[in-house]
Design a protein around this motif. Structure first.
Motif, PDB file in Angstrom:
ATOM      1  N   GLN A 204      -0.639  -0.714   2.759  1.00 59.12           N
ATOM      2  CA  GLN A 204      -0.974   0.694   2.533  1.00 59.12           C
ATOM      3  C   GLN A 204      -0.470   1.186   1.178  1.00 59.12           C
ATOM      4  O   GLN A 204      -1.085   2.054   0.546  1.00 59.12           O
ATOM      5  N   VAL A 268      -2.103  16.065   2.580  1.00 57.03           N
ATOM      6  CA  VAL A 268      -3.277  15.247   2.879  1.00 57.03           C
ATOM      7  C   VAL A 268      -4.551  15.896   2.359  1.00 57.03           C
ATOM      8  O   VAL A 268      -5.364  15.254   1.683  1.00 57.03           O
ATOM      9  N   TRP A 316       1.105  10.727  -4.166  1.00 59.87           N
ATOM     10  CA  TRP A 316       0.370   9.832  -3.270  1.00 59.87           C
ATOM     11  C   TRP A 316       0.957   8.425  -3.316  1.00 59.87           C
ATOM     12  O   TRP A 316       1.190   7.802  -2.274  1.00 59.87           O
ATOM     13  N   LYS A 377      -7.339   4.030   3.267  1.00 51.79           N
ATOM     14  CA  LYS A 377      -5.932   4.134   3.667  1.00 51.79           C
ATOM     15  C   LYS A 377      -5.786   4.988   4.925  1.00 51.79           C
ATOM     16  O   LYS A 377      -5.086   4.619   5.879  1.00 51.79           O
ATOM     17  N   ILE A 378      -6.450   6.123   4.955  1.00 53.45           N
ATOM     18  CA  ILE A 378      -6.345   7.027   6.104  1.00 53.45           C
ATOM     19  C   ILE A 378      -6.980   6.412   7.343  1.00 53.45           C
ATOM     20  O   ILE A 378      -6.451   6.520   8.460  1.00 53.45           O
ATOM     21  N   LYS A 379      -8.117   5.740   7.168  1.00 50.75           N
ATOM     22  CA  LYS A 379      -8.801   5.129   8.308  1.00 50.75           C
ATOM     23  C   LYS A 379      -7.983   4.003   8.930  1.00 50.75           C
ATOM     24  O   LYS A 379      -7.876   3.881  10.156  1.00 50.75           O
ATOM     25  N   SER A 383      -3.264   9.433   8.973  1.00 51.61           N
ATOM     26  CA  SER A 383      -2.970  10.468   7.978  1.00 51.61           C
ATOM     27  C   SER A 383      -1.620  11.122   8.207  1.00 51.61           C
ATOM     28  O   SER A 383      -1.315  12.136   7.618  1.00 51.61           O
ATOM     29  N   PHE A 387       3.270  10.387   4.266  1.00 48.42           N
ATOM     30  CA  PHE A 387       2.848  11.489   3.407  1.00 48.42           C
ATOM     31  C   PHE A 387       3.986  12.414   3.040  1.00 48.42           C
ATOM     32  O   PHE A 387       3.784  13.456   2.478  1.00 48.42           O
TER      33      PHE A 387
END
Length: 392
Positions: A204, A268, A316, A377-379, A383, A387
């Motif tokens: 990630q 996000v 990020w 990355k989120i999938k 999320s 962060f």
């Protein structure tokens, strides 16, 4: 106490401005250097390219090397080296001497940035860390946008020596601020080299690195040819281009702070939205770039969004390596420079092969890649995790 922390942040930011000015400001006096040492423009340009190459290659390793040292000592020591380097540059007797005294501090450039970001963030409560980082990024913004015209003006109006002495004085003032306002910051929990390097095993993190690299590439694939576009497409004079650069930089200072506020409210959504907003600006540049008044308005908005991209991409990337904040910041510095190199290269290809007017689409291409990395990355990893802003 609040006032002292504000002075601390601005002292760190001044150091960031000085170091950034040392890196890019020399572009404005390359013709003077070439004339003084009787060398070609390409050889003079090596003073810029070699500096950037050293940063990109040495960044993470140098940061690891100094990871156990008191942060105040690191920041102060780096500023001492940069102060002396610029002082020696002012009186360099030959091109080779200038190259040597300029490249030595390049190894410490990423160390200062990495520690500066971490020190600024850790000097305030976590919810205020994004705003503290934004103040530090203001130094980077001013250095990158105004460093070239400021150094060029000093070199033209006074002398090459005065231009280097200006940078030396800036570093000396920042050093004084660090010594006065920054408390001793010993590393209480030193991570081994292995644990810091272990963050590189996280897939990630690599998606975050790729996204940040693409965002920086998108920014500079278009901005690097800012003057060319305004002269060729918009039809502005050299004087008007200089005014536009100043407007761009001034709005960028505001953009830093606004981006930090958005990140503090919802990181996000801010990160997902950024490529879309910048992409919309690039579309406006393409369709309205030939009109002076609309383009002037676009430039003001563009400047704010442009500099916001620096803190967005840094936040990020480092959010996925909060256990090793300084090493993560060094990755941002190195891969950020890689992104700038890739972006300016592709932007130059677009300009030469497809024409100046189409340069904006090189930026859009990188934004598509950045959005793909963010979405992937989120999938794959959700999320929620990773962060948080690094404040250690």
């Amino acid at each position: 106490m609040h006032s002292k922390k504000s002075f601390l942040t601005y002292a760190i930011a001044l150091g960031v401005f000085g170091i950034t000015n040392t890196e890019v400001g020399i572009v404005g006096i390359l013709p003077i250097i070439a004339d003084k040492f009787h060398i070609g423009a390409s050889q003079a340009g090596m003073l810029v390219s070699m500096f950037a190459l050293i940063i990109a290659i040495s960044g993470p390793f140098m940061t690891l090397l100094f990871s156990g040292v008191n942060r105040k000592k690191i920041l102060a020591s780096v500023l001492v080296v940069f102060t002396i380097s610029n002082l020696l540059s002012a009186f360099a007797s030959s091109y080779n001497v200038l190259m040597i005294v300029r490249l030595i501090p390049a190894f410490l450039h990423p160390v200062y940035f990495s520690v500066a970001f971490a020190a600024a963030a850790s000097s305030v409560p976590q919810e205020q860390s994004a705003l503290a980082l934004a103040k530090v990024f203001t130094g980077l913004t001013v250095g990158m946008v105004l460093g070239v015209p400021i150094t060029s003006f000093i070199g033209d109006q006074f002398s090459l020596e005065t231009a280097f002495l200006f940078s030396s004085v800036v570093h000396a003032i920042s050093l004084l601020g660090i010594l006065i306002f920054l408390p001793s910051m010993p590393v209480t929990r030193r991570l081994s080299y292995g644990k810091q390097l272990n963050v590189l095993t996280k897939p990630q993190l690599w998606l975050n690195i790729a996204a940040a690299c693409c965002i920086l590439a998108s920014l500079y694939s278009v901005y690097a040819y800012f003057a060319e576009y305004l002269e060729v497409v918009t039809g502005m004079s050299g004087k008007m281009v200089s005014i536009m650069l100043i407007l761009f930089g001034a709005s960028g200072i505001i953009g830093n702070m606004q981006a930090a506020k958005f990140l503090s409210r919802n990181m996000v959504k801010t990160i997902i939205s950024y490529p879309l907003v910048l992409g919309a600006i690039y579309c406006l540049i393409y369709y309205l770039g030939s009109y002076s008044i609309p383009m002037s308005i676009i430039i003001i908005i563009w400047g704010a969004v442009f500099t916001g991209g620096l803190i967005v991409s840094q936040t990020w990337l480092t959010s996925e390596a909060s256990e090793a904040p300084e090493f993560a910041n060094s990755l941002f510095v190195s891969f950020g420079n890689l992104g700038i190199t890739i972006g300016t290269t592709l932007g130059g290809w677009f300009l030469s092969q497809m024409g100046t007017h189409l340069i904006a689409w090189s930026g859009v291409l990188f934004l598509v890649l950045a959005s793909a990395c963010i979405g992937l990355k989120i999938k794959l990893f959700g999320s929620k995790k990773g962060f948080e802003t690094s404040t250690e």
